[in-house]
Scaffold this active site. Sequence first.
Site, short mmCIF file in Angstrom:
data_model
loop_
_atom_site.label_atom_id
_atom_site.label_comp_id
_atom_site.label_asym_id
_atom_site.label_seq_id
_atom_site.Cartn_x
_atom_site.Cartn_y
_atom_site.Cartn_z
N SER A 1 -0.60 -7.26 -4.78
CA SER A 1 -1.76 -6.91 -5.21
C SER A 1 -2.11 -7.18 -6.71
O SER A 1 -2.08 -8.60 -6.78
CB SER A 1 -1.78 -5.20 -4.69
OG SER A 1 -3.10 -4.76 -5.34
N HIS B 1 -4.44 -8.00 -1.83
CA HIS B 1 -5.72 -7.27 -1.99
C HIS B 1 -6.72 -8.30 -2.86
O HIS B 1 -6.36 -8.51 -4.23
CB HIS B 1 -5.25 -5.90 -2.88
CG HIS B 1 -4.47 -5.08 -2.23
ND1 HIS B 1 -3.73 -3.93 -2.37
CD2 HIS B 1 -4.29 -4.90 -0.64
CE1 HIS B 1 -3.01 -3.28 -1.59
NE2 HIS B 1 -3.22 -3.87 -0.38
N ASP C 1 0.64 0.41 -0.78
CA ASP C 1 0.27 -0.23 0.42
C ASP C 1 1.54 -1.14 0.67
O ASP C 1 2.24 -1.75 -0.28
CB ASP C 1 -0.91 -1.25 0.28
CG ASP C 1 -1.31 -1.72 1.87
OD1 ASP C 1 -0.84 -1.21 2.74
OD2 ASP C 1 -2.26 -2.89 1.69
#
Lengths: 280, 189
Positions: free
Chosen positions: B15, B42, B135
């Site tokens: 991310s 992401h 996540d």
Amino acid sequence: MKNEKEIIDENIDIEIKLFLEAILLKYGYDFKNYSITHIKRRLLHRLRTENVNSISEMQYMALYDKNFFRLILADLSINVTEMFRDPLFYKAVREKVIPILKTYPYLKIWHAGCSTGEEVYSMAILLKEEGIYDKTQIYATDFNQLVLKKASDGIFSIDRIKEYTINYQKSGGKDSFSDYYTAKYNSVIFDKSLKENIVFADHNLVSDSSFAEVNLIICRNVLIYFDRVLQNKVINLFEESLITGGFLGLGTKEEIRFSKNFENFSTFDASQKIFRKITV
Amino acid sequence: MKTENKYNAIVIGSSSGGMDALRKILSVLPKSFELPILITQHVSPSSDNYITQYLNKLCKLEVKEADEKEKIQVGKVYFAPPNFHLLVEKDKTLSLSTDSRVNFARPSIDVMFETAAWAYGSSLIGIILTGANFDGSNGLKIIKDFGGLTIAQDPKTAHSPTMPEFAIAATKVDHILPINKIGEFLSEL
């Protein structure tokens, strides 16, 4: 050698196959040509939510409890959408497709797999602004009656209006987006005049056939959930349903290149995935 | 030739700060690298394919955005497209989905990790890199449960340590490696 977890997973896959067979036999809905992984995610999510022990137990529940089956049906249908989703697609429709559609005396547009209808209302707004709404008949179809009902109500959550307004503007919207709806509590209700020429109808791409000859088909982010066999079948259905010179608009990651019907289409806008039927 | 081919694929989740971390890993892998790599980084829903183009130039492996139904092949690195979850089918093809966000993310690392674990079982390697959210923690645990190999970037070397920290807290990961060592580690497998 498979380990214990891998063996359980293998059993889950067998149970899912049997579950889908049961749904088909009992209710006539065929999910066997959907992406298996997609189905598996949805069913396991339902399993955890309901605190059920196995897919087999859910199969029993789905057979004997129609309300539970309705939940499953909603789980397995594709229900994520937004207004003017991928604004550049709607911009391409507005700037490139509409000028050609304007030359016809009357128009038919089919939104296949319309879900809760956000993209149908987007199209209605676009057609109004381009001055051809009154000569257009829109068919908005889905196999899930719950989402169809929501679509025909035209009432959406207010939370996303800001995002939709930005999408509308990026798509080349000409007026003020707020002119099209009335806000009430936490909802917005779209102007009734937008749905005057929309027919909301139950249609299943898996099992139902062509019902009209149309100038434009919109089917976005539905085919990605199907396997190649079903994708081919649906693209064939679309070809049958389009007039020569009619347009097909797909989702940004969807293709028809692999299909045997591809030779009957030309690529009209490669980046926005708009195709045009070229032969009879 | 292939005597101890224990692993068949690698999945990586990253991310905030991920672009730099991914570059450090992917750029050291040789053209002959024997495992396909699937990545969920992401990104904003409206971003273009800049990351894949940039990394494709720097890497010996082919780096591309995943297409739906694409067959997973050795020598390629597949990225989840912006605004789509990347799923792995049992027949080792890729699926895309616009389903609801998971952990506020689409693409979500958990979605890719879990479905890859279903497809590859114990022959999967999962790696969690830098990020400011959680996540991937659940997905990495699933990979471990299936008997796969789990790796977290050493949080001390991460631009945002939260994501590897959560992963390490949720799973007894097999290796915690500084970012500069991950590519080397994979090359020597």
